[in-house]
Design a protein around this motif. Structure first.
Motif, PDB file in Angstrom:
ATOM      1  N   ARG A 148      -9.094   9.260  -9.975  1.00 20.49           N
ATOM      2  CA  ARG A 148      -9.344  10.709 -10.131  1.00 20.49           C
ATOM      3  C   ARG A 148      -8.142  11.529  -9.660  1.00 20.49           C
ATOM      4  O   ARG A 148      -7.673  12.427 -10.358  1.00 20.49           O
ATOM      5  CB  ARG A 148     -10.557  11.014  -9.247  1.00 20.49           C
ATOM      6  CG  ARG A 148     -11.131  12.367  -9.250  1.00 20.49           C
ATOM      7  CD  ARG A 148     -12.309  12.380  -8.266  1.00 20.49           C
ATOM      8  NE  ARG A 148     -13.329  11.434  -8.671  1.00 20.49           N
ATOM      9  CZ  ARG A 148     -14.324  11.700  -9.520  1.00 20.49           C
ATOM     10  NH1 ARG A 148     -14.466  12.924 -10.002  1.00 20.49           N
ATOM     11  NH2 ARG A 148     -15.203  10.785  -9.849  1.00 20.49           N
ATOM     12  N   GLY A 198      -5.198   9.923  -8.590  1.00 21.14           N
ATOM     13  CA  GLY A 198      -3.977   9.196  -8.960  1.00 21.14           C
ATOM     14  C   GLY A 198      -3.408   9.623 -10.294  1.00 21.14           C
ATOM     15  O   GLY A 198      -2.186   9.698 -10.465  1.00 21.14           O
ATOM     16  N   ASP A 241      -2.602  -0.501 -10.156  1.00 20.28           N
ATOM     17  CA  ASP A 241      -4.052  -0.284 -10.030  1.00 20.28           C
ATOM     18  C   ASP A 241      -4.736  -1.457 -10.722  1.00 20.28           C
ATOM     19  O   ASP A 241      -4.089  -2.255 -11.392  1.00 20.28           O
ATOM     20  CB  ASP A 241      -4.421   1.059 -10.708  1.00 20.28           C
ATOM     21  CG  ASP A 241      -5.787   1.589 -10.269  1.00 20.28           C
ATOM     22  OD1 ASP A 241      -6.768   0.826 -10.298  1.00 20.28           O
ATOM     23  OD2 ASP A 241      -5.868   2.772  -9.902  1.00 20.28           O
ATOM     24  N   PRO A 254      -9.822  14.786   4.914  1.00 21.36           N
ATOM     25  CA  PRO A 254     -10.292  15.734   5.947  1.00 21.36           C
ATOM     26  C   PRO A 254     -11.470  15.190   6.743  1.00 21.36           C
ATOM     27  O   PRO A 254     -11.757  15.685   7.827  1.00 21.36           O
ATOM     28  CB  PRO A 254     -10.717  16.969   5.135  1.00 21.36           C
ATOM     29  CG  PRO A 254     -10.032  16.845   3.817  1.00 21.36           C
ATOM     30  CD  PRO A 254      -9.889  15.364   3.558  1.00 21.36           C
ATOM     31  N   TYR A 273     -15.552   5.075   6.425  1.00 19.90           N
ATOM     32  CA  TYR A 273     -14.557   5.682   5.545  1.00 19.90           C
ATOM     33  C   TYR A 273     -13.576   6.539   6.368  1.00 19.90           C
ATOM     34  O   TYR A 273     -12.351   6.379   6.267  1.00 19.90           O
ATOM     35  CB  TYR A 273     -15.246   6.538   4.474  1.00 19.90           C
ATOM     36  CG  TYR A 273     -14.283   7.316   3.610  1.00 19.90           C
ATOM     37  CD1 TYR A 273     -13.601   6.704   2.570  1.00 19.90           C
ATOM     38  CD2 TYR A 273     -14.026   8.667   3.855  1.00 19.90           C
ATOM     39  CE1 TYR A 273     -12.696   7.416   1.778  1.00 19.90           C
ATOM     40  CE2 TYR A 273     -13.135   9.382   3.076  1.00 19.90           C
ATOM     41  CZ  TYR A 273     -12.480   8.755   2.038  1.00 19.90           C
ATOM     42  OH  TYR A 273     -11.581   9.466   1.273  1.00 19.90           O
TER      43      TYR A 273
HETATM   44  N1  LIG Z   1     -11.255  12.480  -4.505  1.00 16.40           N
HETATM   45  C1  LIG Z   1     -11.330  13.159  -3.360  1.00 16.40           C
HETATM   46  O1  LIG Z   1     -12.000  14.175  -3.271  1.00 16.40           O
HETATM   47  C2  LIG Z   1     -10.547  12.677  -2.153  1.00 16.40           C
HETATM   48  C3  LIG Z   1     -10.561  13.463  -0.990  1.00 16.40           C
HETATM   49  C4  LIG Z   1      -9.873  13.017   0.132  1.00 16.40           C
HETATM   50  C5  LIG Z   1      -9.165  11.835   0.067  1.00 16.40           C
HETATM   51  N2  LIG Z   1      -9.153  11.099  -1.077  1.00 16.40           N
HETATM   52  C6  LIG Z   1      -8.397   9.861  -1.099  1.00 16.40           C
HETATM   53  O2  LIG Z   1      -7.479   9.911  -2.182  1.00 16.40           O
HETATM   54  C7  LIG Z   1      -7.311   8.610  -2.724  1.00 16.40           C
HETATM   55  C8  LIG Z   1      -7.615   8.629  -4.207  1.00 16.40           C
HETATM   56  O3  LIG Z   1      -8.952   9.058  -4.397  1.00 16.40           O
HETATM   57  P1  LIG Z   1      -9.606   9.132  -5.849  1.00 16.40           P
HETATM   58  O4  LIG Z   1     -10.656  10.181  -5.798  1.00 16.40           O
HETATM   59  O5  LIG Z   1      -8.547   9.191  -6.876  1.00 16.40           O
HETATM   60  O6  LIG Z   1     -10.341   7.731  -5.905  1.00 16.40           O
HETATM   61  P2  LIG Z   1     -10.685   6.844  -7.199  1.00 16.40           P
HETATM   62  O7  LIG Z   1     -11.792   5.941  -6.797  1.00 16.40           O
HETATM   63  O8  LIG Z   1     -10.866   7.701  -8.398  1.00 16.40           O
HETATM   64  O9  LIG Z   1      -9.359   6.009  -7.386  1.00 16.40           O
HETATM   65  C9  LIG Z   1      -9.022   4.936  -6.531  1.00 16.40           C
HETATM   66  C10 LIG Z   1      -8.232   3.966  -7.357  1.00 16.40           C
HETATM   67  O10 LIG Z   1      -7.862   2.869  -6.507  1.00 16.40           O
HETATM   68  C11 LIG Z   1      -7.955   1.701  -7.282  1.00 16.40           C
HETATM   69  N3  LIG Z   1      -8.161   0.540  -6.420  1.00 16.40           N
HETATM   70  C12 LIG Z   1      -9.125   0.365  -5.492  1.00 16.40           C
HETATM   71  N4  LIG Z   1      -9.031  -0.862  -4.961  1.00 16.40           N
HETATM   72  C13 LIG Z   1      -7.977  -1.469  -5.553  1.00 16.40           C
HETATM   73  C14 LIG Z   1      -7.389  -2.762  -5.439  1.00 16.40           C
HETATM   74  N5  LIG Z   1      -7.876  -3.684  -4.597  1.00 16.40           N
HETATM   75  N6  LIG Z   1      -6.315  -3.054  -6.194  1.00 16.40           N
HETATM   76  C15 LIG Z   1      -5.827  -2.144  -7.066  1.00 16.40           C
HETATM   77  N7  LIG Z   1      -6.341  -0.898  -7.230  1.00 16.40           N
HETATM   78  C16 LIG Z   1      -7.410  -0.588  -6.484  1.00 16.40           C
HETATM   79  C17 LIG Z   1      -9.175   1.906  -8.185  1.00 16.40           C
HETATM   80  O11 LIG Z   1      -9.134   1.059  -9.321  1.00 16.40           O
HETATM   81  C18 LIG Z   1      -9.048   3.386  -8.526  1.00 16.40           C
HETATM   82  O12 LIG Z   1      -8.369   3.617  -9.747  1.00 16.40           O
HETATM   83  C19 LIG Z   1      -8.214   7.696  -1.920  1.00 16.40           C
HETATM   84  O13 LIG Z   1      -7.447   7.104  -0.889  1.00 16.40           O
HETATM   85  C20 LIG Z   1      -9.236   8.634  -1.343  1.00 16.40           C
HETATM   86  O14 LIG Z   1      -9.816   8.126  -0.164  1.00 16.40           O
HETATM   87  C21 LIG Z   1      -9.829  11.492  -2.189  1.00 16.40           C
END
Ligand SMILES: NC(=O)c1ccc[n+]([C@@H]2O[C@H](COP(=O)([O-])OP(=O)(O)OC[C@H]3O[C@@H](n4cnc5c(N)ncnc54)[C@H](O)[C@@H]3O)[C@@H](O)[C@H]2O)c1
Length: 322
Positions: free
Chosen positions: A11, A13, A31, A111, A141
Motif C-alpha cells: 500500500r 511501497g 517483495d 506512530p 506490532y
Molecule cells: N499503511 C499504514 O497506514 C502504515 C502506517 C504506519 C506504518 N506503516 C508501515 O509501513 C510499511 C508498509 O506498510 P503497507 O501499508 O504498505 O503494508 P502492506 O502490507 O501493504 O505492504 C507490506 C509489503 O511487505 C511485503 N512483505 C511482507 N513480508 C515479506 C517477506 N517475508 N518477504 C518479502 N516481502 C514481504 C508484502 O508482500 C507487502 O507487499 C510497514 O512497515 C508498515 O508497518 C504503515
C-alpha cells in the motif's frame, strides 16, 4: 542512486517506489510480488531468508535501502509472529544493505510506538505529539517498531559517518485508490472513517497521503546527512482526518486527552511533522478535503444527511490502532 525498496508492492511501497523513480532514482522493489510499476524493477524474494537476502542484495549493489516490508496491521497475525517477523525483516534487510555497500538506510516505523489505544489507559504527555513524546508500546506490532527504531540507531552507532540511517513513522496511510472509495487496511472506507468519528479516534485522527509519504522518503534520501543519522520522523498530514476540530472530538472519544487537546482547533492535527520540515524541508501537499474523489465526497454528504436524524454515535472500542 540505485535504491532497493523492500515491500515495494504494498500500500505504501507502491507510492514510495514511484516517488523515488519519479525523482530520477534507479528503483528495485524486493517483495513477494512484483508491483509492476513503470520505472521500477521488481524482484520477488522472501526477505525472511537471511542468506538469500544477503546474496540478492550483493548482486543488486544498492546505494540505499528503504525498508517497508512487514506485517503491517496490528493483531493480523499471532503476536509472537508479528514481533519476530518484523524484527527479523528489518534486521536482515538493513544489514544486507550495509553488507552490499548501501550508505543510506531508512526503515518504516509507526506512530503506534507512542502507545495510544492501550486497553488499560493512555494519557498523552502533550498535544500535538512530537518525536520527543515517550515511547510506550502495548502490542507486538508497536514493540516490533520500537525494535526497528533501535536497530536504526544501533547501525548509526556501529557505522559512524560511513552510513546514514533513519526511521519514519507514517500516519495512517491513504493510497490514491482509497480516496476513490477502495477499502483501507482496516476494512472500512475513508468516508466511513470521516462519517463515524469513533473509527479514527483510536489513532487520534492521524493520516498521510501515500504520495506525500513517498515524497518524504525521496526527501530523506536526498537530504539526510550524517547530522541526521539515527533520527526518527513523524510523517503526517497537516490536518486531522475529521470533520470537527480535535479540541472537541478527542475529549469526547478519547477522554484521557481532555485538558491536552484545547489547542487543536480548526483543522489542527494531533501529530506534528515539524521535525521533518526542519531537517529535510518536507511538507505534506495533500489533504483529505481536496484528495477525496467527487463521488466519495458526495457519498459523505449523503451519509451525513442520512445520519442527521439519528442519535450521535456512541464512542465505542474501535479496531486496532494505526
Ligand atoms: N499503511 C499504514 O497506514 C502504515 C502506517 C504506519 C506504518 N506503516 C508501515 O509501513 C510499511 C508498509 O506498510 P503497507 O501499508 O504498505 O503494508 P502492506 O502490507 O501493504 O505492504 C507490506 C509489503 O511487505 C511485503 N512483505 C511482507 N513480508 C515479506 C517477506 N517475508 N518477504 C518479502 N516481502 C514481504 C508484502 O508482500 C507487502 O507487499 C510497514 O512497515 C508498515 O508497518 C504503515
Amino acid at each position: 542512486m540505485r535504491i532497493i525498496v523492500t515491500g515495494g508492492a504494498g500500500r505504501l511501497g507502491r507510492s514510495v517506489a514511484s516517488a523515488l523513480a519519479e525523482a530520477g532514482h534507479e528503483v528495485v522493489s524486493v517483495d513477494r510480488t512484483d508491483p509492476g510499476l513503470p520505472g521500477v524493477e521488481g524482484r520477488t524474494a522472501d526477505l525472511l531468508d537471511h542468506d538469500a537476502t544477503h546474496e540478492l542484495f550483493a548482486t543488486l549493489r544498492p546505494d540505499a535501502v528503504v525498508h517497508l516490508a512487514a506485517i503491517a496491521v496490528p493483531f493480523s497475525a499471532p503476536e509472537h509472529v508479528i514481533l519476530s517477523t518484523n524484527q527479523t525483516l528489518a534486521f536482515t534487510a538493513l544489514t544486507a544493505g550495509i553488507a552490499a555497500g548501501a550508505t543510506r538506510l531508512l526503515a518504516a516505523s509507526s506512530p503506534t510506538v507512542i502507545g495510544y489505544g492501550a486497553p488499560h489507559g493512555w494519557t498523552p504527555e502533550a498535544l500535538p505529539i512530537t518525536e520527543e513524546h515517550r515511547v510506550a508500546p502495548w502490542n507486538a506490532y508497536a514493540l516490533s517498531k520500537v525494535a526497528i527504531e533501535s536497530t536504526v540507531a544501533m547501525l548509526a552507532r556501529a557505522h559512524g559517518d560511513t552510513v546514514v540511517t533513519g526511521a519514519f513513522r507514517p500516519c495512517f496511510v491513504v493510497s490514491p485508490e482509497e480516496w476513490e472509495g477502495a477499502p483501507t487496511q482496516q476494512g472500512h472506507t475513508i468516508v466511513d472513517r470521516l462519517a463515524d468519528p469513533a473509527l479514527a479516534a483510536v489513532s487520534l485522527y492521524n493520516y498521510v497521503d501515500a504520495r506525500d509519504a513517498g515524497r518524504f522518503v525521496a526527501a530523506w534520501i536526498d537530504r539526510a546527512d550524517a547530522r541526521h543519522s539515527g533520527e526518527v520522523y513523524f510523517v503526517g498530514a497537516d490536518d486531522a482526518l475529521a470533520l470537527a476540530p480535535l479540541s472537541t472530538l478527542l475529549p469526547a472519544h478519547v477522554p484521557s486527552t481532555a485538558g491536552f487537546a484545547d489547542g487543536l482547533i480548526d483543522r489542527a492535527a494531533a501529530f506534528s511533522s515539524a521535525k521533518a520540515t526542519a531537517h529535510l524541508g518536507w511538507r505534506p501537499e495533500h489533504d483529505w478535503r481536496s484528495a477525496l474523489s467527487p463521488a466519495e465526497a458526495a457519498r459523505l454528504t449523503d451519509l451525513l444527511a442520512a445520519d442527521s436524524g439519528r442519535p450521535a454515535t456512541t464512542p465505542a472500542p474501535a479496531p486496532a490502532p494505526r
